[in-house]
Design an enzyme around this catalytic site. Structure first.
Site, PDB file in Angstrom:
ATOM      1  N   ASP A 113      10.366 -15.039 -58.007  1.00 12.12           N
ATOM      2  CA  ASP A 113       8.787 -15.424 -57.725  1.00 12.12           C
ATOM      3  C   ASP A 113       8.056 -14.086 -57.039  1.00 12.12           C
ATOM      4  OD1 ASP A 113       6.463 -16.551 -56.576  1.00 12.12           O
ATOM      5  OD2 ASP A 113       7.405 -18.070 -55.434  1.00 12.12           O
ATOM      6  N   GLY A 115       9.711 -11.670 -55.977  1.00 13.30           N
ATOM      7  CA  GLY A 115      10.794 -10.841 -56.131  1.00 13.30           C
ATOM      8  C   GLY A 115      11.287  -9.886 -54.706  1.00 13.30           C
ATOM      9  N   THR A 117      13.018 -11.392 -52.337  1.00 13.99           N
ATOM     10  CA  THR A 117      14.466 -11.449 -51.859  1.00 13.99           C
ATOM     11  C   THR A 117      15.413 -10.757 -52.769  1.00 13.99           C
ATOM     12  OG1 THR A 117      13.807 -13.721 -51.601  1.00 13.99           O
ATOM     13  CG2 THR A 117      16.217 -13.339 -51.771  1.00 13.99           C
ATOM     14  N   LYS A 141       8.822 -16.113 -62.964  1.00 17.86           N
ATOM     15  CA  LYS A 141       7.349 -16.153 -62.805  1.00 17.86           C
ATOM     16  C   LYS A 141       6.329 -15.129 -63.124  1.00 17.86           C
ATOM     17  CE  LYS A 141       6.888 -20.085 -59.683  1.00 17.86           C
ATOM     18  NZ  LYS A 141       6.632 -20.514 -58.144  1.00 17.86           N
ATOM     19  N   ASP A 169      14.466 -26.531 -54.726  1.00 20.20           N
ATOM     20  CA  ASP A 169      14.174 -27.592 -54.020  1.00 20.20           C
ATOM     21  C   ASP A 169      12.573 -27.617 -53.579  1.00 20.20           C
ATOM     22  OD1 ASP A 169      14.462 -25.377 -52.189  1.00 20.20           O
ATOM     23  OD2 ASP A 169      14.011 -26.407 -50.813  1.00 20.20           O
TER      24      ASP A 169
HETATM   25  P1  IMP Z   1      10.683 -14.560 -53.813  1.00 22.96           P
HETATM   26  O1  IMP Z   1      11.594 -13.735 -52.867  1.00 22.96           O
HETATM   27  O2  IMP Z   1       9.373 -14.800 -53.630  1.00 22.96           O
HETATM   28  O3  IMP Z   1      11.112 -14.025 -55.291  1.00 22.96           O
HETATM   29  O4  IMP Z   1      11.309 -16.104 -53.960  1.00 22.96           O
HETATM   30  C1  IMP Z   1      12.490 -16.158 -54.250  1.00 22.96           C
HETATM   31  C2  IMP Z   1      12.999 -17.729 -53.642  1.00 22.96           C
HETATM   32  O5  IMP Z   1      11.944 -18.493 -53.343  1.00 22.96           O
HETATM   33  C3  IMP Z   1      13.891 -18.340 -54.701  1.00 22.96           C
HETATM   34  O6  IMP Z   1      15.241 -18.053 -54.884  1.00 22.96           O
HETATM   35  C4  IMP Z   1      13.353 -19.800 -54.511  1.00 22.96           C
HETATM   36  O7  IMP Z   1      14.524 -20.413 -53.542  1.00 22.96           O
HETATM   37  C5  IMP Z   1      12.210 -19.820 -53.772  1.00 22.96           C
HETATM   38  N1  IMP Z   1      11.040 -20.321 -54.923  1.00 22.96           N
HETATM   39  C6  IMP Z   1      10.267 -19.499 -55.348  1.00 22.96           C
HETATM   40  N2  IMP Z   1       9.424 -20.099 -56.143  1.00 22.96           N
HETATM   41  C7  IMP Z   1      10.086 -21.405 -56.232  1.00 22.96           C
HETATM   42  C8  IMP Z   1       9.384 -22.624 -56.818  1.00 22.96           C
HETATM   43  O8  IMP Z   1       8.313 -22.562 -57.695  1.00 22.96           O
HETATM   44  N3  IMP Z   1      10.266 -23.858 -56.631  1.00 22.96           N
HETATM   45  C9  IMP Z   1      11.084 -23.941 -55.663  1.00 22.96           C
HETATM   46  N4  IMP Z   1      11.634 -22.806 -54.783  1.00 22.96           N
HETATM   47  C10 IMP Z   1      10.863 -21.244 -55.106  1.00 22.96           C
HETATM   48 MG    MG Z   2      14.325 -22.671 -51.813  1.00 20.67          MG
END
Ligand code: IMP
Ligand code: MG
Length: 184
Positions: A113, A115, A117, A141, A169
């Site tokens: 999403d 990025g 994490t 995404k 989830d």
């Molecule tokens: P990031 O660090 O923003 O890339 O978020 C990563 C984490 O957020 C993912 O591993 C998911 O657990 C959660 N996440 C991000 N987008 C979604 C979504 O559309 N549905 C469910 N979980 C999401």
């Molecule tokens: Mg989650």
């Protein structure tokens, strides 16, 4: 009688609106990813590292489609709520027991999403001197401004909306959907 889709549609007071990736589509793509991954690692030890909880279903289907020897371990990363914490930090609630040095590491994530994490985890894993480090994400995404490491293997380019099911989830609900659905 309720169809199985109808009985799964509501959870925790929320209802999903439509199926975005159905079971057959996911299974077909996972089979292709397994072949791509096996071909990308002609030699060496491969450790598939699943990022919990979101990757658990994808990971279990994926490893059964990678026809070469491999090992499996998991990572559990703590999510910081506050943005006051420097982005170089990530706390692991579960750190893989397996030695990473000298192995090909394939980090498996449910969805990329923002990025954030992944950017933190990539730095942490690189410090452990693997032979190589690549990412396999079921969904991407394409929202991130900057990725330390662009996923080499991607299941699907995802619409920029909230998705759930097949491990993903919504407030811990809907992980058991056999397909990927959206709220809108
Ligand atoms: P990031 O660090 O923003 O890339 O978020 C990563 C984490 O957020 C993912 O591993 C998911 O657990 C959660 N996440 C991000 N987008 C979604 C979504 O559309 N549905 C469910 N979980 C999401
Ligand atoms: Mg989650």
């Amino acid at each position: 009688m309720l169809s199985s889709t109808a009985s799964l549609k509501q959870s925790g007071g929320t209802e999903f609106k439509r199926i975005v990736f159905d079971e057959e589509t996911i299974a077909g793509r996972v089979r292709e990813l397994g072949r791509e991954i096996a071909a990308a690692y002609p030699d060496g030890e491969l450790l598939v590292l699943g990022l919990l909880k979101g990757s658990f279903i994808f990971l279990s289907d994926l490893v059964r489609r990678i026809e070469r020897p491999l090992q499996v371990d998991f990572l559990v990363a703590a999510s910081y709520g506050a943005e006051t914490i420097s982005s170089g930090n990530v706390r692991l609630l579960y750190d893989p027991e397996t030695e990473l040095r000298g192995k090909h590491i394939l980090l498996v994530e449910d969805i990329v999403d923002t990025g954030k994490t992944l950017n933190r985890l990539v730095k942490l894993l690189r410090a452990r001197e693997p032979r190589s480090l690549e990412i396999c994400a079921l969904l991407h995404k394409h929202l991130a401004d900057h990725l330390e490491l662009e996923p080499r293997f991607v299941g699907f380019d995802a619409p920029q909306i909230f998705l759930m099911g097949y491990g993903l989830d919504h407030a811990e609900n809907f992980r058991n959907l056999p397909y990927i659905a959206s709220l809108t």
